[in-house]
Design an enzyme around this catalytic site. Structure first.
Site, PDB file in Angstrom:
ATOM      1  CB  ALA B  16      -0.916  -0.013   1.219  1.00  0.00           C
ATOM      2  CB  SER B  44      -1.591  -2.258  -5.725  1.00  0.00           C
ATOM      3  OG  SER B  44      -2.727  -1.475  -5.553  1.00  0.00           O
ATOM      4  CB  ALA B  46      -6.900  -4.764  -0.321  1.00  0.00           C
ATOM      5  CB  CYS B  48      -8.040  -4.729   5.336  1.00  0.00           C
ATOM      6  SG  CYS B  48      -6.824  -3.606   5.996  1.00  0.00           S
ATOM      7  CE1 TYR B  67      -6.606   0.964 -10.499  1.00  0.00           C
ATOM      8  CE2 TYR B  67      -5.456   1.768  -8.544  1.00  0.00           C
ATOM      9  CZ  TYR B  67      -6.491   1.878  -9.467  1.00  0.00           C
ATOM     10  OH  TYR B  67      -7.390   2.896  -9.352  1.00  0.00           O
ATOM     11  CG  ASN B 310      -3.360   3.444   1.083  1.00  0.00           C
ATOM     12  OD1 ASN B 310      -3.339   3.564  -0.129  1.00  0.00           O
ATOM     13  ND2 ASN B 310      -3.629   2.302   1.686  1.00  0.00           N
ATOM     14  CD1 TRP B 439     -29.166  13.211  26.631  1.00  0.00           C
ATOM     15  CD2 TRP B 439     -28.559  14.579  24.980  1.00  0.00           C
ATOM     16  NE1 TRP B 439     -29.798  14.414  26.802  1.00  0.00           N
ATOM     17  CE2 TRP B 439     -29.446  15.268  25.823  1.00  0.00           C
ATOM     18  CE3 TRP B 439     -28.041  15.250  23.860  1.00  0.00           C
ATOM     19  CZ2 TRP B 439     -29.830  16.599  25.578  1.00  0.00           C
ATOM     20  CZ3 TRP B 439     -28.426  16.562  23.621  1.00  0.00           C
ATOM     21  CH2 TRP B 439     -29.305  17.221  24.476  1.00  0.00           C
ATOM     22  NE  ARG B 447     -25.607  15.616  27.282  1.00  0.00           N
ATOM     23  CZ  ARG B 447     -26.255  16.738  27.600  1.00  0.00           C
ATOM     24  NH1 ARG B 447     -26.419  17.064  28.862  1.00  0.00           N
ATOM     25  NH2 ARG B 447     -26.743  17.507  26.664  1.00  0.00           N
TER      26      ARG B 447
END
Lengths: 458, 458
Positions: B16, B44, B46, B48, B67, B310, B439, B447
């Site tokens: 990558a 190139s 992936a 993941c 690619y 990347n 919320w 909060r």
């Protein structure tokens, strides 16, 4: 200023803003006297849940009230006067006159701090027949009960909705999923005026896909009221449509008459500062009757919304009880879901940016919700509005089926903090194939906007 | 520095980072010469997506390459040398020696700019039997092909995964959904060391619910390798487990040997600045072999991740080609999905905050994903880490089933911009009943943290 037995606080209006103010005042001061005056039967109601009640998902309207009046009386020592209307403020005497809606008897309530949380009311166009027995607004729980009753008794009718804003669209979805034929009439040329047309068309398509008929660019000219008192059709520029039920959803206006003799207003809304103070010492205003500071526009605007009402109520209540609390402002954030389509926005739209004097440009992108190879993805459309000179992100709008409301929340700090494209594009956003592509629509749209800004505007 | 026919750029590593660098250099300079040197057959890729290939959702490993080498050669005029290994940098002569993996013949590549994108490699514990034929790592596409082949041929076996970090957990999920019996062995007392135990337990429960057996707090002591070359069981402190397949997922280490003679390193990673420059003029590094500036920790750290690779690649490539580009840093953001459970984090965990010298406290909350009355909600657990003295939000972690990765992205600008609780809690986040309660967990947790901070730490 405090009376002998503690500060006396009177809150006018038992909606989200009023009850938040009352509860917040109690947290701030356990001794003060707190009275809430509410015209209707309900307090602390969740108006956003009305579609669920109409569509039949909820059976009991009380599921849409977070707490009952009794709860507030018992647990918070807050006096709640329902079915009671405030008729006049006598500020020189520090008292407000209230009248029982049923009996008509009056009472005078003394105060040290007065919190106006009178909300907004639907704008009903003054049309022939608009008082028909089957013509409703969709503002509060009483309205919801009436509509639900009508629909339960007439489950196969035609509902004509006048107005294609947020409420019109959501009611259209709810009534359609209930099985009614729905016709939506909108004056402007697209639904959801807060969105750019390139996004609101997704909402239009979704509603049409579900059988809702939509007519944009039409003005309603009158309603045919029969002798029975029921409206049988709605006339509009260019035609007429049969109606078993009419919903007036032509927007809301602040209910601020009570304050007429006092401070300044903007579009009828009571102008407040960040402490929720009006121009009159001791009088606060919050929620749908008041203005709100818009952090991107950098001015007070009128943009009524439930979350804002809650947040402003908290601030008003604390300050009414002698604390010091500041409202952090709004960013124009809104979200809605129509069937499986989520639409959300924050910051300024292109039109708003122009209105507030920004020279801005828009960048529209469509990009996938998940990695190419992960199953089940869909497309998300994003429009970013950017200040031309600085590259500052002024606003973002999104439409799609997956986590669009959650995704817009990533833009909220970006627009609120005034981040530029150059800075925002470098944010280290999360990535996991089933939840986003390598460049999530948030980052993808920022990158595209930066590319455009670099090429064309510098 | 440029040669007669343009700058010569050599990129070592076609993952990558390397391919982003090469493509970015091409965008920056249409004339420069670009050569990418890659040891394996793919560029190139992936990584993941490997779990999708293992689990059978994807049939062709090439779906995980964005690619092909041919694409880069043809469309970008980038020379790609696959199956080629860089063996030495001779920086004084501005050349790098590369060797064909198959034929062994050497070549010398002259450069003006050298980009090191050599990635990271799995740490394989030096254990008896770790060289077994059915022992795999799960780093790259070659690994994925081997694992998939094994699983296709042995669909009912037992997979033992050594290491309960991100890769171990994701591979556990993939192999389990493929029908294998999975045993996960983790050295520390909980899975996913980047998360607090109060969140990672959700991941543990989810895996157990799906039949994965988990043993935490155990050390693997050896593997029983049969004469066939296959490992038949894995021994660990306190027991043994039969194994048809072993995945080594004990973390990764930067592949930075090539740079050994040159600049400084951190945990073995090549130290870079925001331009991706190493200490040596003309040599850049990016991706899993390099450090990254952490915007919350305010220092260079080693935190290898695909998105960072990347982003850093883009920066390194542009600078290598003579442009000026700055890397905006990382915020420690990560997300993963295991079955229907999403886990995500950004900023510093409590342990990291302590390590970097912050005096911090954590606030753990559990709150609903939708309005009470909207159907289909679930609970989201959130932990916020806050700097004690200032109230600054240092980090957030979330676990749950709905839009958790997208929700963490709202925390990314909050922690990256150094916002305090007081400021963040006033952000105008979106609300619509089917996507969040009034919320949202993001605001709810802020909060609660503010309440705690106000009560206890001021």
């Amino acid at each position: 200023m405090a009376a002998e037995r503690g500060t006396r606080i009177v809150v006018i209006g038992g909606g989200a803003a009023g009850m938040s103010a009352a509860a917040s005042a109690r947290r701030a001061d356990s001794e003060c006297g707190i009275t809430v005056v509410e015209r209707g039967p309900y307090v602390s109601s969740a108006h956003c849940g009305i579609p669920y009640y109409i569509s039949g998902l909820l059976e009991d309207i009380r599921e849409l009230t977070v707490y009952s009046p009794e709860y507030f009386e018992r647990e918070r020592r807050i006096r709640v006067m329902t079915h009671t209307r405030a008729t006049m403020i006598e500020h020189s005497a520090r008292r407000v006159i209230v009248r029982s809606v049923a009996q008509g008897n009056e009472e005078s309530l003394g105060y040290d701090s007065l919190v106006l949380a009178t909300g907004a009311r639907p704008i009903v166009p003054s049309l022939e027949g608009a008082d028909g027995l089957n013509v409703f607004t969709a503002r509060n729980l009483e309205d919801a009960v009436k509509i639900r009753q009508y629909v339960d008794n007439n489950p196969a009718g035609t509902a004509v909705i006048v107005g294609g804003g947020w409420i019109g669209v959501i009611m259209g979805g709810a009534l359609s999923s209930r099985g009614l034929e729905v016709v939506l009439l909108e004056r402007t040329d697209s639904l959801l005026p807060g969105f750019d047309r390139s996004l609101s068309c997704a909402c239009e398509e979704k509603l049409k896909e579900k059988g809702v008929k939509i007519r944009t660019g039409v003005s309603v000219t009158g309603l045919a009221k029969e002798r029975s008192g029921l409206v049988s059709s709605v006339f509009f520029s260019g035609g007429a449509v049969k109606a078993g039920l009419v919903i007036m959803a032509a927007g809301v206006a602040p209910s601020s008459e009570l304050f007429s003799a006092y401070g300044s207003k903007q579009k009828g809304a009571i102008e407040v500062n960040d402490l929720m103070k009006t121009g009159i010492e001791g009088i606060f205003a919050c929620g749908d009757c008041a203005t709100a500071y818009h952090v991107v526009a950098a001015r007070q605007v009128y943009h009524p919304l439930g979350t804002t009402a809650n947040r402003q109520g908290r601030v008003a209540g604390a300050n009414a009880a002698g604390r010091y609390s500041l409202f952090g402002g709004i960013a124009g954030t809104q979200a809605l879901k129509v069937f499986d389509l989520e639409m959300a926005r924050t910051g300024l739209s292109s039109a708003e940016a122009a209105m507030y004097g920004f020279k801005a440009f828009d960048v529209l992108t469509t990009s996938p919700s998940r990695a190419r190879y992960a199953p089940g993805g869909s497309l998300i459309t994003t429009m970013i509005t950017v200040e031309q000179a600085t590259g500052r992100v002024l606003g973002a709008q999104m439409a799609g089926r997956e986590s669009v409301a959650a995704r817009i929340d990533a833009f909220v700090p970006i627009v609120s903090e005034g981040m530029t494209l150059q800075r925002a594009v470098e944010l280290d956003m999360s990535y996991t194939p089933e939840c986003s592509p390598l460049w999530d629509p948030v980052i993808y749209s920022l990158r595209e906007a930066l590319r455009r800004h670099t090429q064309e505007h510098r």
